[in-house]
Design a protein around this motif. Structure first.
Motif, PDB file in Angstrom:
ATOM      1  N   LYS A 223       0.857  -1.331  -0.042  1.00  0.00           N
ATOM      2  CA  LYS A 223      -0.066  -0.144   0.003  1.00  0.00           C
ATOM      3  C   LYS A 223       0.748   1.085  -0.091  1.00  0.00           C
ATOM      4  CE  LYS A 223       0.780  -1.057   4.397  1.00  0.00           C
ATOM      5  NZ  LYS A 223       1.885  -2.276   4.722  1.00  0.00           N
ATOM      6  N   GLU A 224       0.366   2.135  -0.034  1.00  0.00           N
ATOM      7  CA  GLU A 224       1.002   3.543  -0.068  1.00  0.00           C
ATOM      8  C   GLU A 224       0.534   4.489   1.174  1.00  0.00           C
ATOM      9  OE1 GLU A 224       0.939   5.459  -4.085  1.00  0.00           O
ATOM     10  OE2 GLU A 224       2.304   4.095  -4.860  1.00  0.00           O
TER      11      GLU A 224
ATOM     12  N   ASN B 142       3.318   9.658  -0.740  1.00  0.00           N
ATOM     13  CA  ASN B 142       2.995   8.184  -1.216  1.00  0.00           C
ATOM     14  C   ASN B 142       4.117   7.454  -1.299  1.00  0.00           C
ATOM     15  OD1 ASN B 142       0.417   9.325  -2.212  1.00  0.00           O
ATOM     16  ND2 ASN B 142       1.587  10.704  -3.802  1.00  0.00           N
TER      17      ASN B 142
ATOM     18  N   GLY C 261       5.819   3.729  -0.701  1.00  0.00           N
ATOM     19  CA  GLY C 261       5.457   2.615  -0.924  1.00  0.00           C
ATOM     20  C   GLY C 261       5.521   1.532   0.453  1.00  0.00           C
TER      21      GLY C 261
ATOM     22  N   GLY D 145      -3.423   7.485   3.826  1.00  0.00           N
ATOM     23  CA  GLY D 145      -3.275   6.707   2.397  1.00  0.00           C
ATOM     24  C   GLY D 145      -4.676   6.257   2.260  1.00  0.00           C
TER      25      GLY D 145
END
Length: 456
Positions: free
Chosen positions: A137-138, A156, A158, A210
């Protein structure tokens, strides 16, 4: 046995001689230090089993990740007016909060807030964020400071299923902070290039924002703000708590020293009595073996065993005992046995018809056995130092955490050059104290049990 023979071999009891220890304050001090080490060793064996200690010392993923690297002992705080930073951990399981809101399209908006209070006078040594999720996910990561400022740590970024975000090693963040280390620049009261300033004390919040698929779950998030001091003994370059090796160094060193001392001295004493009584070729063989052994470099032999065969503690112990049987003590015991051999009670035993081995083990050896006690005590520290020396040279048992291992790691990692004196001094002081205790007691016992040799 005749009454006359019993009277002839009668000597002051060992217990009556031990009572004389009360006259020597140095022996009392040595006894107190020795009992402290013995009690400490027994407590370590039962409270921290060897298998657990070996597993912890060996380390591995997840064992020491949340410990600071090369942190000084917490008691260093006593010698400074500043409050040195401790490690702060905050996770979703305690003070952290996580809000999840569906935003449509099979996606969720996730906000994680990890609040913590920082009230120390020195900066942290590192900052890391640990997360666990069901998939990648980011997240964007921010830090809210006590003065209301919000600093963007990463946009953002990762995150893998099991991810560690080493904030202190983020080069982009370092550039954003004008070259300051993130764990300094983020906490600095007045950040400016080239100046660290003072840490800003108060309440901080690390925020993760996020959008992740509904099928992805964030199980855990933990922020670790590493301190500059940790625990009673500090940590090493692998983040290991040094109390593990400091605690097990005592029983390992004492066990090696006691077994080597008893094995070597007892066998030397018995063989010395046998050789002296029979004389002739047996005595001559023992005499030559002693002279040959005395010129053998024990440490070099052990280094060869460690390099070419094994570094097992028990193999090293066996080699030490084997090479110490015909040591210089053989000549000392031989001189004592030559005098005792001519004693009237021995002649009386011969006249009474006793055999050779009965005379040796029943009359000769027991007569001089009290001198063994001070010899045991005196030589124990030398074997403890020998075990530590092998470890310092990198030839210690690879499984066991010991004092010598700590010194070896400190030496190869430039602890003194880097100012991490605690790393090397703690095991060195422990070795010095254990040697001092046995020496104070041993030489007093030698004075009591063998007063004629003290006058030479």
């Amino acid at each position: 046995m005749s009454t006359k023979l019993k009277e002839l071999r009668r000597a002051p009891s060992a217990w009556s001689k031990l009572k004389e220890l009360r006259r020597y304050p140095s022996a009392i001090v040595g006894l107190i230090i020795m009992f402290i080490f013995i009690a400490f060793s027994i407590h370590t064996v039962f409270s921290l089993p060897l298998d657990e200690a070996v597993t912890l010392w060996r380390g591995g993923p997840g064992i020491w990740d949340d410990h600071p690297r090369r942190a000084e002992p917490a008691w260093f705080d006593w010698f400074t007016s500043d409050s040195l930073s401790r490690t702060i951990k905050v996770s979703l399981e305690d003070a952290g909060e996580m809000r999840v809101e569906p935003i449509g399209g099979g996606m969720n908006s996730v906000e994680v807030v990890l609040p913590f209070e920082f009230n120390y006078d020195t900066f942290p040594s590192e900052i890391s964020l640990f997360t666990e999720a069901t998939g990648a996910k980011e997240f964007s990561v921010y830090l809210r400071k006590p003065n209301g400022e919000t600093v963007t740590l990463s946009e953002n970024l990762g995150f893998r299923a099991h991810h560690i975000y080493r904030i202190s090693l983020d080069s982009a963040l370092r550039m954003q902070l004008n070259g300051a280390s993130p764990h300094v620049g983020l906490f600095s009261e007045n950040p400016s290039p080239g100046r660290d300033g003072k840490p800003l004390q108060g309440n901080y919040e690390l925020v993760m924002l996020g959008e992740i698929p509904e099928t992805t779950e964030l199980h855990a998030a933990e922020l670790v703000v590493f301190g500059q001091v940790h625990g009673a003994a500090g940590t090493d370059h692998l983040r290991r708590d040094l109390t593990i090796a400091l605690r097990w160094g005592a029983p390992v060193g004492l066990l090696f020293g006691v077994l080597a001392a008893v094995g070597a001295q007892l066998s030397t004493f018995i063989l010395g009595g046998i050789g002296t009584w029979f004389g002739g070729k047996i005595d001559a063989i023992f005499h030559r073996l002693t002279e040959v052994t005395m010129i053998l470099p024990l440490l070099v032999v052990l280094m060869m065993v460690g390099h070419f065969y094994t570094r097992s503690l028990w193999v090293m112990l066996g080699v030490v005992i084997l090479l110490s049987v015909f040591s210089a003590s053989m000549k000392v015991y031989r001189a004592m046995f030559l005098q005792a051999k001519e004693a009237p009670y021995i002649e009386a035993a011969q006249a009474y018809g006793a055999g050779n081995f009965r005379i040796i083990f029943k009359y000769l050896l027991p007569r001089l056995s009290p001198v063994l006690l001070p010899q045991f005590i005196i030589v124990i520290p030398s074997f403890v130092f020998l075990e530590a020396t092998l470890a310092v040279l990198g030839l210690g048992d690879p499984r066991l955490p010991t004092w010598g291992k700590i010194i070896y790691d400190a030496r190869v990692n430039d602890a003194l050059y880097m100012g991490d004196y605690y790393w090397m001094l703690q095991p060195a002081v422990a070795l010095m104290l254990i040697g001092l205790s046995f020496s104070l007691l041993g030489y007093t016992l030698d004075r009591i049990f063998n007063p004629r040799l003290r006058k030479l």
